[in-house]
Scaffold this motif. Structure first.
Motif, PDB file in Angstrom:
ATOM      1  N   GLU A  60     -10.336 -58.387  -0.726  1.00 24.06           N
ATOM      2  CA  GLU A  60      -9.524 -58.486   0.497  1.00 24.06           C
ATOM      3  C   GLU A  60      -9.650 -57.222   1.364  1.00 24.06           C
ATOM      4  OE1 GLU A  60      -5.590 -60.184   0.281  1.00 24.06           O
ATOM      5  OE2 GLU A  60      -6.026 -60.964  -1.717  1.00 24.06           O
ATOM      6  N   GLU A  61     -10.295 -56.215   0.830  1.00 24.82           N
ATOM      7  CA  GLU A  61     -10.561 -54.972   1.582  1.00 24.82           C
ATOM      8  C   GLU A  61      -9.277 -54.296   2.073  1.00 24.82           C
ATOM      9  OE1 GLU A  61     -13.478 -56.036   4.517  1.00 24.82           O
ATOM     10  OE2 GLU A  61     -14.998 -56.465   3.004  1.00 24.82           O
ATOM     11  N   LEU A  62      -8.268 -54.328   1.248  1.00 28.80           N
ATOM     12  CA  LEU A  62      -7.058 -53.569   1.559  1.00 28.80           C
ATOM     13  C   LEU A  62      -7.290 -52.110   1.188  1.00 28.80           C
ATOM     14  CD1 LEU A  62      -4.222 -55.854   0.093  1.00 28.80           C
ATOM     15  CD2 LEU A  62      -5.087 -55.779   2.417  1.00 28.80           C
ATOM     16  N   SER A  63      -6.536 -51.232   1.812  1.00 26.89           N
ATOM     17  CA  SER A  63      -6.646 -49.818   1.452  1.00 26.89           C
ATOM     18  C   SER A  63      -5.947 -49.602   0.110  1.00 26.89           C
ATOM     19  CB  SER A  63      -5.992 -48.947   2.518  1.00 26.89           C
ATOM     20  OG  SER A  63      -4.589 -49.152   2.508  1.00 26.89           O
ATOM     21  N   GLY A  64      -6.253 -48.460  -0.505  1.00 30.67           N
ATOM     22  CA  GLY A  64      -5.596 -48.129  -1.766  1.00 30.67           C
ATOM     23  C   GLY A  64      -4.089 -48.064  -1.606  1.00 30.67           C
ATOM     24  N   LYS A  65      -3.653 -47.531  -0.468  1.00 29.88           N
ATOM     25  CA  LYS A  65      -2.219 -47.402  -0.205  1.00 29.88           C
ATOM     26  C   LYS A  65      -1.553 -48.772  -0.081  1.00 29.88           C
ATOM     27  CE  LYS A  65       0.878 -44.954   2.913  1.00 29.88           C
ATOM     28  NZ  LYS A  65       0.986 -44.214   4.173  1.00 29.88           N
ATOM     29  N   GLU A  66      -2.215 -49.679   0.622  1.00 28.74           N
ATOM     30  CA  GLU A  66      -1.659 -51.028   0.801  1.00 28.74           C
ATOM     31  C   GLU A  66      -1.587 -51.744  -0.540  1.00 28.74           C
ATOM     32  OE1 GLU A  66      -4.589 -52.286   3.616  1.00 28.74           O
ATOM     33  OE2 GLU A  66      -3.203 -52.175   5.308  1.00 28.74           O
ATOM     34  N   ALA A  67      -2.655 -51.639  -1.323  1.00 26.81           N
ATOM     35  CA  ALA A  67      -2.665 -52.297  -2.632  1.00 26.81           C
ATOM     36  C   ALA A  67      -1.597 -51.699  -3.541  1.00 26.81           C
ATOM     37  CB  ALA A  67      -4.046 -52.165  -3.274  1.00 26.81           C
ATOM     38  N   ALA A  68      -1.449 -50.368  -3.475  1.00 25.29           N
ATOM     39  CA  ALA A  68      -0.446 -49.696  -4.304  1.00 25.29           C
ATOM     40  C   ALA A  68       0.951 -50.183  -3.944  1.00 25.29           C
ATOM     41  CB  ALA A  68      -0.550 -48.184  -4.115  1.00 25.29           C
ATOM     42  N   HIS A  69       1.221 -50.352  -2.668  1.00 23.33           N
ATOM     43  CA  HIS A  69       2.539 -50.836  -2.231  1.00 23.33           C
ATOM     44  C   HIS A  69       2.799 -52.246  -2.750  1.00 23.33           C
ATOM     45  CE1 HIS A  69       5.874 -52.025   0.289  1.00 23.33           C
ATOM     46  NE2 HIS A  69       5.164 -53.032   0.737  1.00 23.33           N
ATOM     47  N   LEU A  70       1.787 -53.101  -2.662  1.00 20.76           N
ATOM     48  CA  LEU A  70       1.970 -54.492  -3.098  1.00 20.76           C
ATOM     49  C   LEU A  70       2.199 -54.570  -4.611  1.00 20.76           C
ATOM     50  CD1 LEU A  70      -0.763 -56.290  -0.966  1.00 20.76           C
ATOM     51  CD2 LEU A  70       1.703 -56.545  -0.736  1.00 20.76           C
ATOM     52  N   LEU A  71       1.460 -53.732  -5.341  1.00 17.60           N
ATOM     53  CA  LEU A  71       1.555 -53.800  -6.803  1.00 17.60           C
ATOM     54  C   LEU A  71       2.694 -52.972  -7.359  1.00 17.60           C
ATOM     55  CD1 LEU A  71      -2.262 -53.607  -7.524  1.00 17.60           C
ATOM     56  CD2 LEU A  71      -0.777 -55.481  -8.227  1.00 17.60           C
ATOM     57  N   GLY A  72       3.180 -52.031  -6.555  1.00 16.60           N
ATOM     58  CA  GLY A  72       4.230 -51.150  -7.065  1.00 16.60           C
ATOM     59  C   GLY A  72       3.670 -50.044  -7.945  1.00 16.60           C
TER      60      GLY A  72
END
Lengths: 203, 113
Positions: free
Chosen positions: A157-169
């Motif tokens: 999905e090419e999300l940034s590390g920060k975006e993925a971290a927020h979604l996953l907690g």
């Protein structure tokens, strides 16, 4: 409807639900089901999407008091959706990935209907698409739940590390490290499969 | 399990491209509506969420109920003090020790009995 009006409408509905008007939550579901379903369809087997969609909204309802209005409600729901997917894979880890032939009947029907609706006339294209799905399912089946989720979010999905971290907690560092390891592992798996395909007698 | 078409030596980038395409393809499939009714059924079973506690209202409800009791206590204490007078602790102890058989008689202490 402008983003500002969306946020206000969500806030109004959330307040009503928190004040005891349970049925108003259905309006929230209808407003945001598209976002939730899109996430679930990407990360889960299709025949599990309906059950998990229920689970996402029930979790959202139970923890509605924790949503303090920081950020959009849609983003908060997206995080719940991603974490529900992760929990699903943690629960179902080590289940053998199934081939197309052994696939759940409902999932095959869903994919077949989708292909028909898109009017894929070329039979070769159709077969290629099925194989790609099988390849995806096979490859993802070799990854742990955490590796699967970071690879799908960051790599596909090419999300940034920060975006993925927020979604996953998770922390950003955790996401980056797991993504790097997951991608290396995926390459190793695919190279091994390439080797086996080229040298069938060495199996 | 063998995967056809990989034997034509596709490189990793091509395979990854196929994986990405397959991944995004899944999101175009339609899902039914029945799950929504199931979700609302479960939510109705949970019931209304506990309302936020308004502590001011909560306090007010109880304080006014206790007001008559507080008034009666004030009257009793006022009566006691009026009869005893404002004795020092040492004086009170002396009274108790001197009249030990009546030490715990409230009526005696207030002068009523």
């Amino acid at each position: 409807m402008s983003p500002g009006k969306d946020t206000l409408e969500d806030a109004r509905l959330i307040e009503a639900v928190l004040n005891g008007e349970v049925d108003r939550f259905e309006l929230l579901i209808r407003r945001h089901e598209g976002t939730v379903l899109a996430i679930l369809k990407k990360h889960l087997p299709l025949h599990q999407v309906e059950d998990m969609a229920q689970e996402v909204f029930v979790r959202a309802y139970r923890s509605l008091k924790k949503y303090k209005g920081k950020g959009e409600f849609k983003s908060w729901l997206a995080a719940i959706s991603v974490r529900t997917c992760y929990d699903f894979w943690r629960k179902n880890y080590n289940r053998k990935e199934i081939s197309w032939e052994g696939q759940n009947e409902k999932e095959r029907l869903l994919i077949s209907q989708d292909m028909a609706q898109q009017a894929i006339a070329d039979y070769g294209e159709d077969e290629r698409a099925r194989e790609d799905q099988e390849l995806l399912r096979w490859a993802m089946g070799h990854l742990s739940p955490a590796e699967r989720m970071v690879l799908e979010l960051v790599y596909f999905e090419e999300l940034s590390g920060k975006e993925a971290a927020h979604l996953l907690g998770w922390s950003v560092t955790n996401v980056k490290v797991r993504t790097h390891r997951a991608r290396k592992k995926l390459h190793r798996i695919l190279k091994q499969k390439l080797y086996e395909s080229d040298n069938p007698n060495n199996l | 399990m063998t995967i056809q078409n990989i034997s034509d030596r596709e490189n990793l980038q091509t395979i990854e491209h196929r994986l990405k395409a397959a991944y995004h393809r899944k999101s175009s499939c339609e899902i039914g509506d029945q799950w929504r009714a199931g979700a609302m059924e479960r939510i109705r079973t949970i019931g209304p969420l506990a309302p936020k506690v308004n502590y001011v209202e909560y306090f007010e409800q109880f304080i006014w109920r206790l007001a008559p009791v507080a008034c009666i206590l004030v009257l009793i204490m006022g009566t006691v003090i009026a009869h005893i007078g404002l004795l020092s602790d040492s004086h009170l102890v002396q009274i108790i020790l001197d009249e030990s058989e009546n030490a715990f008689s409230l009526l005696y202490l207030t002068g009523i009995g």
